[in-house]
Scaffold this motif. Structure first.
Motif: not given
Length: 226
Positions: A9-14, A88-108
């Motif tokens: 849910g947090f990842a979808l927001l980001l 376009r997929w380079i942008r997606v890769a950066w967003v995926c990295l950001f989402v991994h850190v802030f939507a998952h690791v930071f929450l845990d």
């Protein structure tokens, strides 16, 4: 702990805010895959003590991935990644990295025993717990990092929320719902797959889904006639 659904849910927001020019179903699928992928480290629990919240829940590996991604796409004269995918997929890769850190690791990091933040460089779990406030009596107060000075020896100690190492910390998960010692003596093993254990977590899921649906129905603003 926040469930994979809460992380999603947090990842979808980001994703709704960051995937400018690359917002479509394949990009959202990539984001959702990356945000739930860290939970795979729970499968390593039977063969590695403290694997959950360690292998897939640290800041060292995503930092290294970010450096490699930046070097390959911004520094090298010929990018190995750009030769295989579009910008376009380079942008997606950066967003995926950001989402991994802030939507998952930071929450845990802020729940239960925290995360093994500096693994594999340093084996210690840290939990983000404390408060920051302005007080009319005490002024600026922060308790996330506790610094103490021994008046006799002058030795300074810093406590950033350390909770233990892989040998002493066990974070319950569906693969290992309790510590290995307790599991061996249990008559019935209750494996729970959490969805929303708090009201704010259910709210976060709902807001993430709403953002995706709302963006789907958004159109381009009307052009002004001169």
């Amino acid at each position: 702990m926040p469930s994979s659904v809460v992380h999603a849910g947090f990842a979808l927001l980001l994703a709704a805010g960051l995937l400018k020019g690359a917002y479509d179903r394949p990009a959202l699928a990539a984001v959702l895959l990356i945000v739930v992928l860290p939970e795979v480290d729970s499968l390593l629990g039977p063969v590695m003590s403290g694997a959950h919240r360690t292998v897939g829940h640290n800041f060292v590996l995503p930092a290294a991935a970010g450096v490699l991604l930046y070097y390959d796409t911004r520094v090298r004269s010929t990018s190995a990644l750009r030769e295989r995918v579009t910008d376009r997929w380079i942008r997606v890769a950066w967003v995926c990295l950001f989402v991994h850190v802030f939507a998952h690791v930071f929450l845990d990091w802020a729940h239960l025993e925290g995360v093994n933040a500096l693994w594999p460089l340093h084996d210690e779990f840290f939990r983000l717990e404390g408060e920051i406030l302005l007080s009319t009596a005490d002024g600026f107060v922060q308790t996330f990092v506790d610094i103490e000075l021994d008046p006799e020896t002058g030795e300074r100690t810093v406590d950033a929320g350390g909770t233990g190492t892989t040998e002493s910390v066990h974070v319950n998960n569906p693969v290992e719902p309790d510590s290995p010692e307790n599991l061996a003596d249990a008559d019935v093993i209750d494996r729970r797959f959490p969805i929303a254990q708090r009201g704010w977590r259910l709210y976060l899921i709902a807001v993430g889904v709403f953002a995706v649906v709302a963006r789907r129905f958004q159109g381009d603003p009307p052009t002004e006639k001169m």
